[in-house]
Design a protein around this motif. Structure first.
Motif, PDB file in Angstrom:
ATOM      1  N   ALA A 167      -6.129   1.325  -2.284  1.00  0.00           N
ATOM      2  CA  ALA A 167      -6.928   1.309  -0.992  1.00  0.00           C
ATOM      3  C   ALA A 167      -6.903   0.267  -0.094  1.00  0.00           C
ATOM      4  O   ALA A 167      -7.480   0.259   0.897  1.00  0.00           O
ATOM      5  CB  ALA A 167      -8.439   1.225  -1.774  1.00  0.00           C
ATOM      6  N   ARG A 172     -11.931  -3.222 -14.250  1.00  0.00           N
ATOM      7  CA  ARG A 172     -11.859  -1.797 -14.091  1.00  0.00           C
ATOM      8  C   ARG A 172     -13.340  -1.524 -13.850  1.00  0.00           C
ATOM      9  O   ARG A 172     -14.346  -1.545 -14.825  1.00  0.00           O
ATOM     10  CB  ARG A 172     -11.389  -1.022 -15.215  1.00  0.00           C
ATOM     11  CG  ARG A 172     -11.467   0.550 -15.077  1.00  0.00           C
ATOM     12  CD  ARG A 172     -10.709   1.234 -16.490  1.00  0.00           C
ATOM     13  NE  ARG A 172     -10.869   2.408 -16.262  1.00  0.00           N
ATOM     14  CZ  ARG A 172     -11.210   3.313 -17.407  1.00  0.00           C
ATOM     15  NH1 ARG A 172     -11.549   2.711 -18.436  1.00  0.00           N
ATOM     16  NH2 ARG A 172     -11.511   4.570 -17.258  1.00  0.00           N
ATOM     17  N   ARG A 218       0.896  -1.274  -0.015  1.00  0.00           N
ATOM     18  CA  ARG A 218       0.018   0.107   0.103  1.00  0.00           C
ATOM     19  C   ARG A 218       0.730   1.433   0.018  1.00  0.00           C
ATOM     20  O   ARG A 218       0.429   2.268  -0.700  1.00  0.00           O
ATOM     21  CB  ARG A 218      -0.898   0.137   1.395  1.00  0.00           C
ATOM     22  CG  ARG A 218      -2.018   1.265   1.255  1.00  0.00           C
ATOM     23  CD  ARG A 218      -2.741   1.352   2.368  1.00  0.00           C
ATOM     24  NE  ARG A 218      -3.806   0.329   2.520  1.00  0.00           N
ATOM     25  CZ  ARG A 218      -4.962   0.398   3.111  1.00  0.00           C
ATOM     26  NH1 ARG A 218      -4.949   1.611   3.894  1.00  0.00           N
ATOM     27  NH2 ARG A 218      -5.790  -0.396   2.874  1.00  0.00           N
ATOM     28  N   HIS A 246      -2.541   5.370  -4.438  1.00  0.00           N
ATOM     29  CA  HIS A 246      -3.947   5.325  -4.855  1.00  0.00           C
ATOM     30  C   HIS A 246      -4.421   3.702  -4.515  1.00  0.00           C
ATOM     31  O   HIS A 246      -5.413   3.678  -4.822  1.00  0.00           O
ATOM     32  CB  HIS A 246      -4.391   5.645  -6.061  1.00  0.00           C
ATOM     33  CG  HIS A 246      -3.890   7.173  -6.376  1.00  0.00           C
ATOM     34  ND1 HIS A 246      -4.493   8.158  -5.541  1.00  0.00           N
ATOM     35  CD2 HIS A 246      -2.791   7.601  -7.187  1.00  0.00           C
ATOM     36  CE1 HIS A 246      -3.749   9.408  -6.345  1.00  0.00           C
ATOM     37  NE2 HIS A 246      -2.876   9.198  -6.664  1.00  0.00           N
ATOM     38  N   HIS A 294     -15.657   3.545 -10.221  1.00  0.00           N
ATOM     39  CA  HIS A 294     -14.931   4.107  -9.142  1.00  0.00           C
ATOM     40  C   HIS A 294     -13.615   3.232  -8.768  1.00  0.00           C
ATOM     41  O   HIS A 294     -13.137   3.636  -7.786  1.00  0.00           O
ATOM     42  CB  HIS A 294     -15.774   4.086  -7.874  1.00  0.00           C
ATOM     43  CG  HIS A 294     -17.019   4.530  -8.136  1.00  0.00           C
ATOM     44  ND1 HIS A 294     -17.275   6.005  -8.298  1.00  0.00           N
ATOM     45  CD2 HIS A 294     -18.221   4.235  -8.209  1.00  0.00           C
ATOM     46  CE1 HIS A 294     -18.319   6.180  -8.366  1.00  0.00           C
ATOM     47  NE2 HIS A 294     -19.402   4.984  -8.343  1.00  0.00           N
ATOM     48  N   GLY A 295     -12.932   2.615  -9.578  1.00  0.00           N
ATOM     49  CA  GLY A 295     -11.660   2.086  -9.565  1.00  0.00           C
ATOM     50  C   GLY A 295     -11.511   0.641 -10.058  1.00  0.00           C
ATOM     51  O   GLY A 295     -12.191   0.115 -10.725  1.00  0.00           O
ATOM     52  N   ALA A 353      -7.975  -0.722  -5.887  1.00  0.00           N
ATOM     53  CA  ALA A 353      -7.111   0.569  -6.218  1.00  0.00           C
ATOM     54  C   ALA A 353      -8.229   1.657  -6.681  1.00  0.00           C
ATOM     55  O   ALA A 353      -9.190   1.504  -7.378  1.00  0.00           O
ATOM     56  CB  ALA A 353      -6.193   0.535  -7.201  1.00  0.00           C
ATOM     57  N   HIS A 354      -7.849   3.103  -6.324  1.00  0.00           N
ATOM     58  CA  HIS A 354      -8.987   4.268  -6.897  1.00  0.00           C
ATOM     59  C   HIS A 354      -8.384   4.299  -8.248  1.00  0.00           C
ATOM     60  O   HIS A 354      -7.766   3.782  -8.698  1.00  0.00           O
ATOM     61  CB  HIS A 354      -8.457   5.236  -5.909  1.00  0.00           C
ATOM     62  CG  HIS A 354      -8.472   5.318  -4.481  1.00  0.00           C
ATOM     63  ND1 HIS A 354      -9.719   5.351  -4.074  1.00  0.00           N
ATOM     64  CD2 HIS A 354      -7.633   5.070  -3.545  1.00  0.00           C
ATOM     65  CE1 HIS A 354      -9.669   4.996  -2.672  1.00  0.00           C
ATOM     66  NE2 HIS A 354      -8.293   5.296  -2.335  1.00  0.00           N
ATOM     67  N   PRO A 355      -9.529   5.081  -8.909  1.00  0.00           N
ATOM     68  CA  PRO A 355      -9.508   5.091 -10.460  1.00  0.00           C
ATOM     69  C   PRO A 355      -8.349   5.754 -10.944  1.00  0.00           C
ATOM     70  O   PRO A 355      -7.983   5.615 -12.055  1.00  0.00           O
ATOM     71  CB  PRO A 355     -10.873   5.902 -10.922  1.00  0.00           C
ATOM     72  CG  PRO A 355     -11.184   6.455  -9.623  1.00  0.00           C
ATOM     73  CD  PRO A 355     -10.637   5.781  -8.539  1.00  0.00           C
ATOM     74  N   ASP A 356      -7.676   6.620 -10.166  1.00  0.00           N
ATOM     75  CA  ASP A 356      -6.538   7.336 -10.767  1.00  0.00           C
ATOM     76  C   ASP A 356      -5.267   6.581 -10.249  1.00  0.00           C
ATOM     77  O   ASP A 356      -4.095   7.356 -10.597  1.00  0.00           O
ATOM     78  CB  ASP A 356      -6.230   8.921  -9.830  1.00  0.00           C
ATOM     79  CG  ASP A 356      -6.507   8.757  -8.381  1.00  0.00           C
ATOM     80  OD1 ASP A 356      -6.743   7.782  -7.816  1.00  0.00           O
ATOM     81  OD2 ASP A 356      -6.349   9.832  -7.722  1.00  0.00           O
ATOM     82  N   ALA A 357      -5.098   5.350  -9.949  1.00  0.00           N
ATOM     83  CA  ALA A 357      -4.198   4.482  -9.624  1.00  0.00           C
ATOM     84  C   ALA A 357      -3.311   4.395 -10.989  1.00  0.00           C
ATOM     85  O   ALA A 357      -3.992   4.275 -12.219  1.00  0.00           O
ATOM     86  CB  ALA A 357      -4.454   3.264  -9.140  1.00  0.00           C
TER      87      ALA A 357
END
Length: 135
Positions: A20, A73, A13, A18, A76-77, A94-98
């Motif tokens: 989660a 995908r 992590r 990003h 929201h991630g 993981a968040h969408p901007d990972a």
């Protein structure tokens, strides 16, 4: 063993922006260790096993060989699952901007370390002793 697995999940992590959370589960859906927040880890482990079965069949029926990893995908991630030896999987949220490339790179390395930890723990006592004697 759970302490080492949890340490690996937490280190992952920190290495992947990003990310989660994540968990290690048996291919049978039983939770082994987790570092998740806001997600029920036992349910996620069970769903991972269900999706793993489908992914294994898909890879096999298309001639792609043994399962290595899958990526989902969502809006929201991401949910990514990696083989961690023959009996466990590593599932990450993981968040969408990972950065997906970074996620794959670090997760593959962690999956190898997790597989080694599990092999060392689950190996028969005689095998562990012979490994220790070799070093």
């Amino acid at each position: 063993m759970e302490t080492e697995l949890l340490a690996e999940l937490r280190a992952l992590r920190h290495r992947v922006p990003h990310l989660a959370g994540g968990l290690v589960a048996g291919v049978d859906g039983l939770l082994v260790a987790h570092d998740t927040h806001g997600t029920e880890p036992s349910s996620l482990a069970a769903m991972t096993a269900a999706s793993l079965g489908l992914a294994q069949r898909l890879a096999d029926s298309t001639g792609q060989g043994d399962f290595r990893e899958s990526l989902v995908r969502g809006e929201h991630g991401y949910v990514a699952t990696y083989a961690a030896g023959g009996s466990c999987v590593l599932t990450l949220l993981a968040h969408p901007d990972a950065n997906v490339g970074r996620l794959h790179l670090e997760a593959r390395r962690s999956a190898q370390r997790i597989a080694a930890l599990l092999d060392d723990t689950l190996a028969p006592k005689e095998v562990r002793e012979s490994r220790e004697a070799a070093f």
